[in-house]
Design an enzyme around this catalytic site. Structure first.
Site, PDB file in Angstrom:
ATOM      1  N   PHE A  30       0.819  -1.208   0.000  1.00  0.00           N
ATOM      2  CA  PHE A  30       0.000   0.000   0.000  1.00  0.00           C
ATOM      3  C   PHE A  30       0.858   1.265   0.000  1.00  0.00           C
ATOM      4  O   PHE A  30       0.647   2.173  -0.775  1.00  0.00           O
ATOM      5  CB  PHE A  30      -0.895   0.015   1.248  1.00  0.00           C
ATOM      6  CG  PHE A  30      -2.272  -0.568   1.018  1.00  0.00           C
ATOM      7  CD1 PHE A  30      -2.624  -1.131  -0.187  1.00  0.00           C
ATOM      8  CD2 PHE A  30      -3.224  -0.526   2.032  1.00  0.00           C
ATOM      9  CE1 PHE A  30      -3.889  -1.664  -0.397  1.00  0.00           C
ATOM     10  CE2 PHE A  30      -4.492  -1.051   1.842  1.00  0.00           C
ATOM     11  CZ  PHE A  30      -4.827  -1.620   0.636  1.00  0.00           C
ATOM     12  N   ARG A  31       1.853   1.279   0.909  1.00  0.00           N
ATOM     13  CA  ARG A  31       2.433   2.573   1.249  1.00  0.00           C
ATOM     14  C   ARG A  31       3.828   2.863   0.705  1.00  0.00           C
ATOM     15  O   ARG A  31       4.332   3.958   0.915  1.00  0.00           O
ATOM     16  CB  ARG A  31       2.443   2.730   2.777  1.00  0.00           C
ATOM     17  CG  ARG A  31       1.048   2.871   3.340  1.00  0.00           C
ATOM     18  CD  ARG A  31       1.022   3.078   4.835  1.00  0.00           C
ATOM     19  NE  ARG A  31      -0.343   3.193   5.311  1.00  0.00           N
ATOM     20  CZ  ARG A  31      -1.171   2.164   5.473  1.00  0.00           C
ATOM     21  NH1 ARG A  31      -0.763   0.940   5.209  1.00  0.00           N
ATOM     22  NH2 ARG A  31      -2.405   2.351   5.899  1.00  0.00           N
ATOM     23  N   HIS A 115      -7.300  -9.947   7.658  1.00  0.00           N
ATOM     24  CA  HIS A 115      -8.055  -9.062   6.762  1.00  0.00           C
ATOM     25  C   HIS A 115      -8.795  -9.820   5.673  1.00  0.00           C
ATOM     26  O   HIS A 115      -9.123  -9.259   4.631  1.00  0.00           O
ATOM     27  CB  HIS A 115      -7.110  -8.017   6.137  1.00  0.00           C
ATOM     28  CG  HIS A 115      -6.528  -7.072   7.147  1.00  0.00           C
ATOM     29  ND1 HIS A 115      -5.467  -6.241   6.887  1.00  0.00           N
ATOM     30  CD2 HIS A 115      -6.872  -6.831   8.436  1.00  0.00           C
ATOM     31  CE1 HIS A 115      -5.182  -5.532   7.968  1.00  0.00           C
ATOM     32  NE2 HIS A 115      -6.015  -5.873   8.921  1.00  0.00           N
ATOM     33  N   CYS A 123     -21.376 -13.141  -1.550  1.00  0.00           N
ATOM     34  CA  CYS A 123     -22.575 -12.319  -1.689  1.00  0.00           C
ATOM     35  C   CYS A 123     -22.850 -11.578  -0.385  1.00  0.00           C
ATOM     36  O   CYS A 123     -22.868 -12.157   0.686  1.00  0.00           O
ATOM     37  CB  CYS A 123     -23.768 -13.208  -2.039  1.00  0.00           C
ATOM     38  SG  CYS A 123     -25.323 -12.304  -2.070  1.00  0.00           S
ATOM     39  N   CYS A 126     -26.573 -13.196   0.769  1.00  0.00           N
ATOM     40  CA  CYS A 126     -26.755 -14.578   1.219  1.00  0.00           C
ATOM     41  C   CYS A 126     -25.457 -15.234   1.674  1.00  0.00           C
ATOM     42  O   CYS A 126     -25.467 -16.339   2.221  1.00  0.00           O
ATOM     43  CB  CYS A 126     -27.424 -15.427   0.133  1.00  0.00           C
ATOM     44  SG  CYS A 126     -26.296 -15.867  -1.223  1.00  0.00           S
ATOM     45  N   CYS A 144     -28.943 -14.764  -6.170  1.00  0.00           N
ATOM     46  CA  CYS A 144     -30.045 -14.275  -5.332  1.00  0.00           C
ATOM     47  C   CYS A 144     -30.318 -12.786  -5.563  1.00  0.00           C
ATOM     48  O   CYS A 144     -31.236 -12.222  -4.985  1.00  0.00           O
ATOM     49  CB  CYS A 144     -29.742 -14.533  -3.851  1.00  0.00           C
ATOM     50  SG  CYS A 144     -28.587 -13.356  -3.118  1.00  0.00           S
ATOM     51  N   SER A 183       4.234  -1.744   7.608  1.00  0.00           N
ATOM     52  CA  SER A 183       4.499  -0.389   8.107  1.00  0.00           C
ATOM     53  C   SER A 183       3.965  -0.232   9.529  1.00  0.00           C
ATOM     54  O   SER A 183       4.221   0.778  10.175  1.00  0.00           O
ATOM     55  CB  SER A 183       3.840   0.635   7.180  1.00  0.00           C
ATOM     56  OG  SER A 183       2.429   0.457   7.201  1.00  0.00           O
ATOM     57  N   ASN A 207      11.836  -4.707   8.062  1.00  0.00           N
ATOM     58  CA  ASN A 207      11.030  -3.878   7.154  1.00  0.00           C
ATOM     59  C   ASN A 207      11.937  -2.917   6.411  1.00  0.00           C
ATOM     60  O   ASN A 207      12.879  -2.377   6.990  1.00  0.00           O
ATOM     61  CB  ASN A 207       9.984  -3.084   7.967  1.00  0.00           C
ATOM     62  CG  ASN A 207       8.873  -2.567   7.087  1.00  0.00           C
ATOM     63  OD1 ASN A 207       8.161  -3.351   6.471  1.00  0.00           O
ATOM     64  ND2 ASN A 207       8.728  -1.253   6.985  1.00  0.00           N
TER      65      ASN A 207
HETATM   66  P1  NAD Z   1       2.081  -1.304   4.051  1.00  0.00           P
HETATM   67  O1  NAD Z   1       2.003  -1.114   2.576  1.00  0.00           O
HETATM   68  O2  NAD Z   1       1.521  -0.253   4.920  1.00  0.00           O
HETATM   69  O3  NAD Z   1       3.620  -1.490   4.451  1.00  0.00           O
HETATM   70  C1  NAD Z   1       4.451  -2.388   3.787  1.00  0.00           C
HETATM   71  C2  NAD Z   1       5.869  -2.184   4.297  1.00  0.00           C
HETATM   72  O4  NAD Z   1       6.687  -3.194   3.728  1.00  0.00           O
HETATM   73  C3  NAD Z   1       6.474  -0.836   3.920  1.00  0.00           C
HETATM   74  O5  NAD Z   1       6.872  -0.139   5.097  1.00  0.00           O
HETATM   75  C4  NAD Z   1       7.678  -1.200   3.036  1.00  0.00           C
HETATM   76  O6  NAD Z   1       8.820  -0.408   3.349  1.00  0.00           O
HETATM   77  C5  NAD Z   1       7.946  -2.643   3.394  1.00  0.00           C
HETATM   78  N1  NAD Z   1       8.444  -3.449   2.294  1.00  0.00           N
HETATM   79  C6  NAD Z   1       7.998  -3.513   1.016  1.00  0.00           C
HETATM   80  N2  NAD Z   1       8.677  -4.435   0.318  1.00  0.00           N
HETATM   81  C7  NAD Z   1       9.597  -4.967   1.161  1.00  0.00           C
HETATM   82  C8  NAD Z   1      10.591  -5.980   1.016  1.00  0.00           C
HETATM   83  N3  NAD Z   1      10.788  -6.638  -0.134  1.00  0.00           N
HETATM   84  N4  NAD Z   1      11.379  -6.267   2.098  1.00  0.00           N
HETATM   85  C9  NAD Z   1      11.208  -5.614   3.280  1.00  0.00           C
HETATM   86  N5  NAD Z   1      10.259  -4.669   3.461  1.00  0.00           N
HETATM   87  C10 NAD Z   1       9.463  -4.346   2.419  1.00  0.00           C
HETATM   88  O7  NAD Z   1       1.462  -2.739   4.381  1.00  0.00           O
HETATM   89  P2  NAD Z   1       0.745  -3.295   5.701  1.00  0.00           P
HETATM   90  O8  NAD Z   1       1.436  -2.832   6.904  1.00  0.00           O
HETATM   91  O9  NAD Z   1       0.554  -4.740   5.458  1.00  0.00           O
HETATM   92  O10 NAD Z   1      -0.693  -2.628   5.722  1.00  0.00           O
HETATM   93  C11 NAD Z   1      -1.409  -2.365   4.570  1.00  0.00           C
HETATM   94  C12 NAD Z   1      -2.734  -3.047   4.354  1.00  0.00           C
HETATM   95  O11 NAD Z   1      -2.633  -3.391   2.993  1.00  0.00           O
HETATM   96  C13 NAD Z   1      -3.052  -4.343   5.026  1.00  0.00           C
HETATM   97  O12 NAD Z   1      -4.287  -4.171   5.606  1.00  0.00           O
HETATM   98  C14 NAD Z   1      -3.198  -5.384   3.892  1.00  0.00           C
HETATM   99  O13 NAD Z   1      -4.405  -6.113   4.033  1.00  0.00           O
HETATM  100  C15 NAD Z   1      -3.314  -4.576   2.654  1.00  0.00           C
HETATM  101  N6  NAD Z   1      -2.585  -5.070   1.460  1.00  0.00           N
HETATM  102  C16 NAD Z   1      -2.348  -6.395   1.273  1.00  0.00           C
HETATM  103  C17 NAD Z   1      -1.641  -6.831   0.161  1.00  0.00           C
HETATM  104  C18 NAD Z   1      -1.394  -8.309  -0.012  1.00  0.00           C
HETATM  105  O14 NAD Z   1      -2.223  -9.116   0.410  1.00  0.00           O
HETATM  106  N7  NAD Z   1      -0.259  -8.706  -0.608  1.00  0.00           N
HETATM  107  C19 NAD Z   1      -1.156  -5.910  -0.780  1.00  0.00           C
HETATM  108  C20 NAD Z   1      -1.431  -4.548  -0.581  1.00  0.00           C
HETATM  109  C21 NAD Z   1      -2.150  -4.139   0.559  1.00  0.00           C
END
Ligand code: NAD
Length: 242
Positions: A30-31, A115, A123, A126, A144, A183, A207
């Site tokens: 995401f971030r 999550h 759905c 249902c 439905c 994050s 991270n």
């Molecule tokens: P986030 O995007 O907030 O943070 C991800 C972190 O991972 C970042 O700080 C980044 O610096 C670090 N990162 C990225 N690639 C990396 C790597 N190769 N090695 C080490 N660090 C790395 O993600 P979050 O904290 O999981 O929260 C975001 C929300 O996004 C969650 O609720 C999740 O459900 C959802 N989400 C899920 C997916 C998925 O299922 N793959 C993808 C996108 C978002």
């Protein structure tokens, strides 16, 4: 003491994974600046119940994009190593914020999904579930007449109670709590490291970028890819306990 010796000595290791766990599979998190989903969409507006009902076209476009991307990707060596560590008794539980299902696909069995999952849609009326690829074929309503939606927790929805209870119990019982690729900005998942620490666990955060919880951790690793760090830890484990 090193992370390797903590891993070798720990009887209950719990791993909390976030979207950063799956970026090496090609799935955007995401971030992360530039590459994160946030750079293209605004998940806090689109991944909501309000968007499902009132901005359906944008909601569907966002999730079709995510389901299509998921279909093009697969677990990487880091996912497979965690599954191997579970088989070898090095890891007991994975708690994940991810919705991609990669831990299970890689062979992990004890996975708590906080999550939900992007592997199915269901759905809203249902509850009937279907594989999420139907969304890509434009199947957006149930037989439905109810609205089909991805089986993920949308912003503003409560987390699945069973998953939360199990994750809390796992964190309470952990003697090593490892955060991989999160994050730690999303609540309540970001409370789990506090729960583990309060109950005496060692906390390790791996991270790419610093997190707000780094000061709480016994060890942090920044600026390194999870897959590579896990591979190195695995090699070191072989030396500790061949
Ligand atoms: P986030 O995007 O907030 O943070 C991800 C972190 O991972 C970042 O700080 C980044 O610096 C670090 N990162 C990225 N690639 C990396 C790597 N190769 N090695 C080490 N660090 C790395 O993600 P979050 O904290 O999981 O929260 C975001 C929300 O996004 C969650 O609720 C999740 O459900 C959802 N989400 C899920 C997916 C998925 O299922 N793959 C993808 C996108 C978002």
């Amino acid at each position: 003491m090193t992370i390797t010796s903590w891993l070798a000595a720990s009887r209950r290791t719990v791993v909390l994974t976030g979207a950063g766990m799956s970026t090496e599979s090609g799935l955007p998190d995401f971030r992360s600046p530039r590459t994160g989903l946030w750079a293209r969409f605004n998940p806090s507006e689109l991944a909501t119940i309000d968007a499902l009902h009132h901005r359906r076209e944008s909601f569907v476009e966002f999730y079709q994009y995510r389901i299509r991307t998921l279909q093009q990707c697969q677990p990487h060596d880091g996912h497979r190593l965690l599954a191997d560590w579970e088989r070898r008794g090095i890891v007991q539980t994975i708690v994940t914020q991810n919705v991609d299902g990669f831990h299970q696909e890689a062979g992990s069995r004890r996975v708590i999904e906080l999550h939900g999952s992007l592997r199915t849609v269901h759905c809203q009326r249902c509850g009937q579930a279907k594989p999420s690829f139907v969304y890509l074929h434009g199947v957006l309503t149930c037989e439905c007449g109810g609205v089909l939606r991805p089986s993920v927790v949308l912003f503003g929805e409560p987390l699945p109670e069973k998953a939360i209870t199990e994750a809390w119990e796992a964190a309470q019982q952990a003697d090593l709590f490892l955060v991989l690729g999160s994050s730690l900005q999303v609540s309540p998942a970001n409370q789990l490291p506090f729960v583990a620490k309060r109950n005496g666990a060692k906390l390790v955060i791996i991270n790419w970028e610093p997190t707000d919880l780094d000061d709480l951790a016994d060890a942090v690793i920044h600026g390194r890819k999870i897959g590579q760090v896990l591979t190195e830890l695995n090699e070191q484990l072989a030396e500790v306990d061949p």
